[in-house]
Design a protein around this motif. Sequence first.
Motif, mmCIF file in Angstrom:
data_model
loop_
_atom_site.group_PDB
_atom_site.id
_atom_site.type_symbol
_atom_site.label_atom_id
_atom_site.label_comp_id
_atom_site.label_asym_id
_atom_site.label_seq_id
_atom_site.Cartn_x
_atom_site.Cartn_y
_atom_site.Cartn_z
ATOM 1 N N UNK A 137 0.800 -1.216 0.000
ATOM 2 C CA UNK A 137 0.000 0.000 0.000
ATOM 3 C C UNK A 137 0.834 1.267 0.000
ATOM 4 N N UNK A 138 2.016 1.211 0.609
ATOM 5 C CA UNK A 138 2.888 2.382 0.642
ATOM 6 C C UNK A 138 3.387 2.739 -0.750
ATOM 7 N N UNK A 139 3.526 1.740 -1.611
ATOM 8 C CA UNK A 139 3.970 1.981 -2.981
ATOM 9 C C UNK A 139 2.798 2.410 -3.854
ATOM 10 N N UNK A 140 1.625 1.839 -3.578
ATOM 11 C CA UNK A 140 0.447 2.112 -4.404
ATOM 12 C C UNK A 140 -0.082 3.519 -4.185
ATOM 13 N N UNK A 141 -0.188 3.935 -2.933
ATOM 14 C CA UNK A 141 -0.939 5.143 -2.606
ATOM 15 C C UNK A 141 -0.325 6.412 -3.188
ATOM 16 N N UNK A 142 0.998 6.464 -3.330
ATOM 17 C CA UNK A 142 1.604 7.696 -3.837
ATOM 18 C C UNK A 142 1.463 7.829 -5.353
ATOM 19 N N UNK B 100 5.325 -0.673 -12.916
ATOM 20 C CA UNK B 100 6.076 -1.911 -13.094
ATOM 21 C C UNK B 100 7.574 -1.671 -13.003
ATOM 22 N N UNK B 101 8.030 -0.539 -13.540
ATOM 23 C CA UNK B 101 9.466 -0.239 -13.573
ATOM 24 C C UNK B 101 9.934 0.614 -12.392
ATOM 25 N N UNK B 102 9.028 0.925 -11.475
ATOM 26 C CA UNK B 102 9.384 1.778 -10.344
ATOM 27 C C UNK B 102 10.464 1.110 -9.483
ATOM 28 N N UNK B 103 11.483 1.865 -9.155
ATOM 29 C CA UNK B 103 12.618 1.290 -8.412
ATOM 30 C C UNK B 103 12.903 2.026 -7.101
ATOM 31 N N UNK B 104 12.989 3.356 -7.168
ATOM 32 C CA UNK B 104 13.532 4.102 -6.033
ATOM 33 C C UNK B 104 12.631 4.010 -4.798
ATOM 34 N N UNK B 105 11.320 4.304 -4.942
ATOM 35 C CA UNK B 105 10.466 4.293 -3.766
ATOM 36 C C UNK B 105 10.257 2.871 -3.226
ATOM 37 N N UNK B 106 10.032 1.847 -4.061
ATOM 38 C CA UNK B 106 9.975 0.482 -3.508
ATOM 39 C C UNK B 106 11.249 0.077 -2.782
ATOM 40 N N UNK B 107 12.398 0.552 -3.253
ATOM 41 C CA UNK B 107 13.655 0.250 -2.572
ATOM 42 C C UNK B 107 13.648 0.799 -1.146
ATOM 43 N N UNK C 20 10.665 1.809 0.587
ATOM 44 C CA UNK C 20 9.467 1.446 1.338
ATOM 45 C C UNK C 20 9.369 -0.042 1.642
ATOM 46 N N UNK C 21 9.828 -0.906 0.724
ATOM 47 C CA UNK C 21 9.690 -2.348 0.894
ATOM 48 C C UNK C 21 10.992 -2.911 1.458
ATOM 49 N N UNK C 22 11.055 -3.035 2.752
ATOM 50 C CA UNK C 22 12.306 -3.409 3.415
ATOM 51 C C UNK C 22 12.444 -4.913 3.616
ATOM 52 N N UNK C 23 11.367 -5.658 3.497
ATOM 53 C CA UNK C 23 11.419 -7.106 3.693
ATOM 54 C C UNK C 23 11.733 -7.802 2.369
ATOM 55 N N UNK C 24 12.593 -8.834 2.381
ATOM 56 C CA UNK C 24 12.900 -9.560 1.131
ATOM 57 C C UNK C 24 11.668 -10.169 0.478
ATOM 58 N N UNK C 25 10.662 -10.552 1.260
ATOM 59 C CA UNK C 25 9.453 -11.155 0.709
ATOM 60 C C UNK C 25 8.572 -10.131 0.000
ATOM 61 N N UNK C 26 8.811 -8.840 0.228
ATOM 62 C CA UNK C 26 7.978 -7.794 -0.372
ATOM 63 C C UNK C 26 8.644 -7.149 -1.583
ATOM 64 N N UNK C 27 9.837 -7.572 -1.936
ATOM 65 C CA UNK C 27 10.569 -6.913 -3.011
ATOM 66 C C UNK C 27 9.907 -7.118 -4.369
#
Length: 281
Positions: free
Chosen positions: A147-152, A213-220, A222-229
């Motif tokens: 949700x942190x990646x989606x909402x912005x 699909x190609x977003x890199x910086x914010x998921x890097x 926001x998504x700190x768990x290996x299972x969420x990468x």
Amino acid sequence: MSKKAKASNAVQYVILTILSVVSVFPFLWMIIAATNKSVDVTKGTLIPGTYFFENLKALLASDLQYLNAFKNSLVIAVVTTVLAMLVSSAAGYAFEVYKSKGKDRAFNIILLSMMVPFAALMVPLFRLFSKFGNIPGLKLVGLNSPGAVVIIAVATAFLIFFFRQNTKTFPRELIEAARIDGLGEFGIFTRIFMPTMKSTYAAAVVVTFMTSWNNYLWPLIALQSPQKRTLPLIISAMGSSYTPDYGMMMTAVVIATLPTALIFFLMQKQFVAGMTGSVKG
């Protein structure tokens, strides 16, 4: 046709051919590299090999959790695209149809936000979403959640601007006729505007899905768990290893390219029509 015109056409065709080869070559090399061993890729071979399935097996058997990352990217991209179409199109429609000085000022502020680089927003966003994780009702959009990646990306300045500009071509007579027939504003938007502007929606879907699909910086961040990468994070990790397997890496890139390529080619005509402001589906 005169000799001068023929010569001019020949020069244009040569230039276009060269530009086409330059544009297509990286994708062709990527596919060829996916069929070769890592050592052959480093040698710069341009001959297709027979090592694709071995690279695929190695990719799936690795501890990178590639399939899980593919699923994460797909879920985030699809949810982001659906919500962005609803929210951003409604905002663009409202800014154009229900005009007022206050709305115009708000729209100008939204446009000004496009001038702020994302690097300047990373720290405030990180602090904001880290606090969301401590609030029971907002944990779904807290750090380390999709949700942190989606909402912005649900309501971006570009999408709102894009829909507002295309709404200018929407026939206002349809709105007035619908109001006379007793259709409410929500019904006008969902039953008349959205079907009529489907080429605009198609263009927005392609742009939004590819961007997510190609977003890199914010998921890097926001998504700190290996299972969420997501896939861009996995591919980046493959390239930063001490001894990268380039054949396996190119296989991962080829598979990651398929969804965006498929969506673009399926919606190519609607994409072109939407980008030119056409209201015809």
